[in-house]
Design a protein around this motif. Structure first.
Motif, PDB file in Angstrom:
ATOM      1  N   PRO A 182      -4.539   4.562  10.481  1.00 45.63           N
ATOM      2  CA  PRO A 182      -5.202   3.807  11.535  1.00 45.63           C
ATOM      3  C   PRO A 182      -6.024   2.613  11.037  1.00 45.63           C
ATOM      4  O   PRO A 182      -6.731   2.625   9.973  1.00 45.63           O
ATOM      5  N   LEU A 183      -5.761   1.496  11.652  1.00 47.49           N
ATOM      6  CA  LEU A 183      -6.411   0.426  11.627  1.00 47.49           C
ATOM      7  C   LEU A 183      -6.036  -0.402  10.237  1.00 47.49           C
ATOM      8  O   LEU A 183      -6.494  -1.333   9.851  1.00 47.49           O
ATOM      9  N   LEU A 184      -5.146   0.000   9.394  1.00 50.77           N
ATOM     10  CA  LEU A 184      -4.490  -0.372   8.171  1.00 50.77           C
ATOM     11  C   LEU A 184      -3.078  -0.888   8.506  1.00 50.77           C
ATOM     12  O   LEU A 184      -2.094  -0.116   8.739  1.00 50.77           O
ATOM     13  N   PRO A 185      -2.589  -2.205   8.197  1.00 47.84           N
ATOM     14  CA  PRO A 185      -1.488  -2.715   8.118  1.00 47.84           C
ATOM     15  C   PRO A 185      -0.629  -1.935   7.255  1.00 47.84           C
ATOM     16  O   PRO A 185      -1.125  -1.512   5.874  1.00 47.84           O
ATOM     17  N   ALA A 186       0.650  -1.849   7.488  1.00 50.87           N
ATOM     18  CA  ALA A 186       1.592  -1.096   6.338  1.00 50.87           C
ATOM     19  C   ALA A 186       1.301  -1.539   5.068  1.00 50.87           C
ATOM     20  O   ALA A 186       1.397  -0.810   4.072  1.00 50.87           O
ATOM     21  N   HIS A 187       1.310  -3.100   4.797  1.00 50.44           N
ATOM     22  CA  HIS A 187       1.211  -3.481   3.225  1.00 50.44           C
ATOM     23  C   HIS A 187       0.144  -3.206   2.623  1.00 50.44           C
ATOM     24  O   HIS A 187       0.384  -2.918   1.437  1.00 50.44           O
ATOM     25  N   ARG A 188      -1.071  -3.016   3.356  1.00 45.65           N
ATOM     26  CA  ARG A 188      -2.079  -3.011   2.672  1.00 45.65           C
ATOM     27  C   ARG A 188      -2.157  -1.170   2.302  1.00 45.65           C
ATOM     28  O   ARG A 188      -2.714  -0.712   1.192  1.00 45.65           O
ATOM     29  N   VAL A 189      -1.522  -0.288   2.997  1.00 44.87           N
ATOM     30  CA  VAL A 189      -1.355   1.067   2.572  1.00 44.87           C
ATOM     31  C   VAL A 189      -0.384   1.074   1.407  1.00 44.87           C
ATOM     32  O   VAL A 189      -0.663   1.865   0.554  1.00 44.87           O
ATOM     33  N   ALA A 190       0.723   0.273   1.616  1.00 44.46           N
ATOM     34  CA  ALA A 190       1.485   0.205   0.496  1.00 44.46           C
ATOM     35  C   ALA A 190       0.973  -0.184  -1.016  1.00 44.46           C
ATOM     36  O   ALA A 190       0.997   0.622  -2.052  1.00 44.46           O
ATOM     37  N   ILE A 191       0.188  -1.152  -0.981  1.00 43.75           N
ATOM     38  CA  ILE A 191      -0.572  -1.773  -2.118  1.00 43.75           C
ATOM     39  C   ILE A 191      -1.464  -0.619  -2.830  1.00 43.75           C
ATOM     40  O   ILE A 191      -1.604  -0.524  -3.669  1.00 43.75           O
ATOM     41  N   ALA A 192      -2.290   0.122  -1.651  1.00 46.15           N
ATOM     42  CA  ALA A 192      -2.870   1.163  -2.293  1.00 46.15           C
ATOM     43  C   ALA A 192      -2.439   2.329  -2.985  1.00 46.15           C
ATOM     44  O   ALA A 192      -3.014   3.039  -3.593  1.00 46.15           O
ATOM     45  N   ALA A 193      -1.056   2.426  -2.785  1.00 46.40           N
ATOM     46  CA  ALA A 193      -0.301   3.573  -3.384  1.00 46.40           C
ATOM     47  C   ALA A 193       0.259   3.085  -4.697  1.00 46.40           C
ATOM     48  O   ALA A 193       0.679   4.203  -5.308  1.00 46.40           O
TER      49      ALA A 193
END
Length: 273
Positions: A182-193
């Motif tokens: 929620p509230l996070l774009p897919a690319h930021r979720v990806a970088i966090a992984a």
């Protein structure tokens, strides 16, 4: 960090008087990589006696009430991931001496979720960190608890995580359906992984557990140069510092797929160890 833990335990003692006995901090704090305003606080709590229905309801309330300050600060600073949240697992006193994979948690808190009778953190990695580096808030030192992290299962457990959760993560990213929050774009979720799979790889190779920040340095030394811009970007995001963005990682639309390819490469390398 100490203030947040003290505040959380103060709420716990009001909601569940004399039930939360020993309390230990693990995760980034124990690994020397906790950063104020950016990191969560992971814990293992030891509960005296069984928990009835009323206790469970109060334990679920604890996660909400005990983390109000972190949620408020996150809202003020517009940070959807709510850094400073206390997440952890609750185990019975009588279960501490069991092999970790045989322990059934009483409950756990993680992000917005409260789970009864389950908790990811009763695993060989967390128990190894608890035994060797856990920070005692209440109770005896971890090496006096009779813990069994099952070191012989450490490699197997990490490989299973790579082939389970992280292989699925990569498949979703490569199929155009990356994981979202929620509230996070897919690319930021990806970088966090990016930094989690190299952590597992390091443990498979060395038998030691390291932080995500240390995993970035390990990944730079271990994996091909084509992945270095991605790893450096992930480390900069982790540290909250400006990143010099290479052209290969400058397009947010491509980042989830690129991270999926990197994770697959990490898994293939782990299988060769």
């Amino acid at each position: 960090m100490a203030r947040a833990v003290s505040r959380y335990l103060s709420v716990a003692d009001r909601l569940l008087p004399e039930r939360i006995g020993d309390f230990y901090v693990v995760g980034s704090v124990a690994l020397g990589a906790w950063r104020e305003g950016r990191s969560d606080i992971d814990f293992v709590a030891v509960v005296d006696g069984d928990l009835g229905e009323r206790d469970m309801r109060r334990l679920a309330l604890l996660h909400k009430v005990g983390n109000v300050p972190a949620a408020w600060q996150a809202m003020v600073r517009a940070r959807p991931n709510i850094p400073g949240t206390l997440n952890g697992v609750f185990v019975a006193t009588g279960d501490l001496g069991k092999p970790v994979t045989q322990i059934r948690p009483l409950a756990s808190h993680s992000g917005p979720r409260f789970r009864r009778g389950q908790g990811f953190d009763t695993n060989p990695v967390v128990w190894k960190v608890l035994l060797e580096k856990g920070v005692t808030v209440r109770g005896p030192a971890p090496d006096e608890l009779g813990l069994d992290p099952e070191p012989g299962r450490l490699r197997e457990w990490n490989l299973r995580q790579l082939h389970g959760y992280w292989a699925t993560w990569a498949d979703n990213a490569l199929s155009g359906k990356p994981r979202r929050k929620p509230l996070l774009p897919a690319h930021r979720v990806a970088i966090a992984a990016v930094l989690s799979p190299p952590r597992l790889h390091h443990t498979i190779v060395t038998g030691e557990v390291i932080s995500k920040e240390a995993a970035a340095e390990y990944a730079l030394d271990t994996f091909e140069a084509r992945w270095h811009p991605l790893i450096r970007l992930a480390l900069a995001r982790r540290l909250g510092v400006p990143a010099s963005v290479d052209a290969s990682v400058s397009d947010p639309r491509r980042l989830p797929r690129l991270v999926g390819e990197f994770i697959r490469d990490v898994i293939a390398s782990a299988d060769r160890q």
